[in-house]
Design an enzyme around this catalytic site. Sequence first.
Site, PDB file in Angstrom:
ATOM      1  N   HIS A 108      57.981  43.510  19.756  1.00  0.00           N
ATOM      2  CA  HIS A 108      58.969  44.327  19.053  1.00  0.00           C
ATOM      3  C   HIS A 108      58.252  45.582  18.560  1.00  0.00           C
ATOM      4  O   HIS A 108      57.042  45.557  18.314  1.00  0.00           O
ATOM      5  CB  HIS A 108      59.531  43.616  17.829  1.00  0.00           C
ATOM      6  CG  HIS A 108      60.107  42.255  18.063  1.00  0.00           C
ATOM      7  ND1 HIS A 108      59.325  41.146  18.288  1.00  0.00           N
ATOM      8  CD2 HIS A 108      61.388  41.827  18.067  1.00  0.00           C
ATOM      9  CE1 HIS A 108      60.109  40.079  18.432  1.00  0.00           C
ATOM     10  NE2 HIS A 108      61.367  40.472  18.311  1.00  0.00           N
ATOM     11  N   ASP A 158      56.273  45.116  15.457  1.00  0.00           N
ATOM     12  CA  ASP A 158      55.074  44.274  15.592  1.00  0.00           C
ATOM     13  C   ASP A 158      53.810  45.106  15.704  1.00  0.00           C
ATOM     14  O   ASP A 158      52.747  44.702  15.242  1.00  0.00           O
ATOM     15  CB  ASP A 158      55.141  43.410  16.864  1.00  0.00           C
ATOM     16  CG  ASP A 158      56.285  42.441  16.883  1.00  0.00           C
ATOM     17  OD1 ASP A 158      56.723  42.036  15.802  1.00  0.00           O
ATOM     18  OD2 ASP A 158      56.748  42.107  17.986  1.00  0.00           O
TER      19      ASP A 158
END
Length: 435
Positions: A99, A102
């Site tokens: 993501h 992240d």
Amino acid sequence: MEFFNNIEKIKYEGPKTDNIFAFHHYNPEEVVLGKPMKEHLKFAVAYWHTFNQDGSDPFGKATNIRNWNTKDLMETAKNKVDAAFEFFEKLGVEYFCFHDMDVAPFGNNLEEFFNNLDAITDYMKEKMDKTGIKLLWNTADRHSNPIYVNGAASSPNVDVYAISAAQVKKGIDISKKLGGKNFVFWGGREGYECFLNTDIKFEEENIARLYKMAVAYTKKINHKLTFLIEPKPKEPMAHQYDFDAATTLAFLQRYDLMEDFKLNIEANHAMLAGHTFEHELNIARNYNALGSIDANQGDSLLGWDTDEFPTNIYDTTLVMIEILKNGGLHDGGINFDAKVRRSSFEQEDLFLAHIAGMDTYARGLKAAARIIESGYLDNLKKDRYSSYENEVGKKLLNGETNLEDLTEYALSVKEVKNKSSHIEYVKSKLNDLIY
């Protein structure tokens, strides 16, 4: 800096080895059904659970020991890239997923976030070019930021919708930069918390609008992508719109999105929806919409998304039968959307967990190949539906009959003779083929 300096490259040593840092069953070059195992099993590491998850839970603080964390967020982000690619190479995994949140800190605003993403993904690309490791898919985290409290594309606030769309655009740009083949939409908060104040039709139409804009943008920038939707029935919202495979496929059909979208099916989400993993894969496969999988498992005694590493050979066998029947996952793969248990807090446990998952899928693959080659399940189903091979059955399947003709035939039937399914024997025979 070497982050896993006590770990050598993980190699296949066979089922009799006592080396816990070796594959016991996953032999990447072993040929199964005409292809090397590594081509059947396109394993990917999930960036979020592997490098971000800290072992905390609602009842306790972090337990995980990780040597890449610092007080400087961008330094930590760069350390994670170094640690990640060291991990991928030592584990022998060729793909990863992430993501946007992240890999880079959000900062003070969206512009700063995008600048941070540019810096980190530029560094990622250097690593990818050097190692040959590829991006299986990326996605935009449109759920953890507090602005998404009422959803992203389903938000009642158009400002939130616009920021959500901007993250998707940035994610597609990053995918093109890194050579990604897939982009995932996981509706983390695309659903409702309270039915009483929710216009479901309005919210679903807005989600479809975003998806269509995403498709249009990939064509505009000439970046061929498969969009993946990941079904989940609940958590964090009381009801999420992508409840399961069948619900998601109905949505895609309604809004004419089937051409550009497939499904990313997760085991734990299937369980939360009241289904088995193999059921969800089969539904997606029947619609030519099986794109990729998130390999994990849940705990049937717990009512939430536990995201455990897969260790159940029976389950992985049935999953691999569906994948093999699908002709593989094509541009998709097997992403370990799984986290080590809170008590497995040492850094080396990241290797042990992935080895366990990879060995389990390898055993599932070989068992699935045996079952397919035996013809047992195919013959079982062929025999079960054999009555449709008679004249009436053939006319029915060919669309050459009607209610009048079927009524005339039904009146001629003097006795209905059903066959026993012998379910207990069938399951016992499956055990023989697996083990």
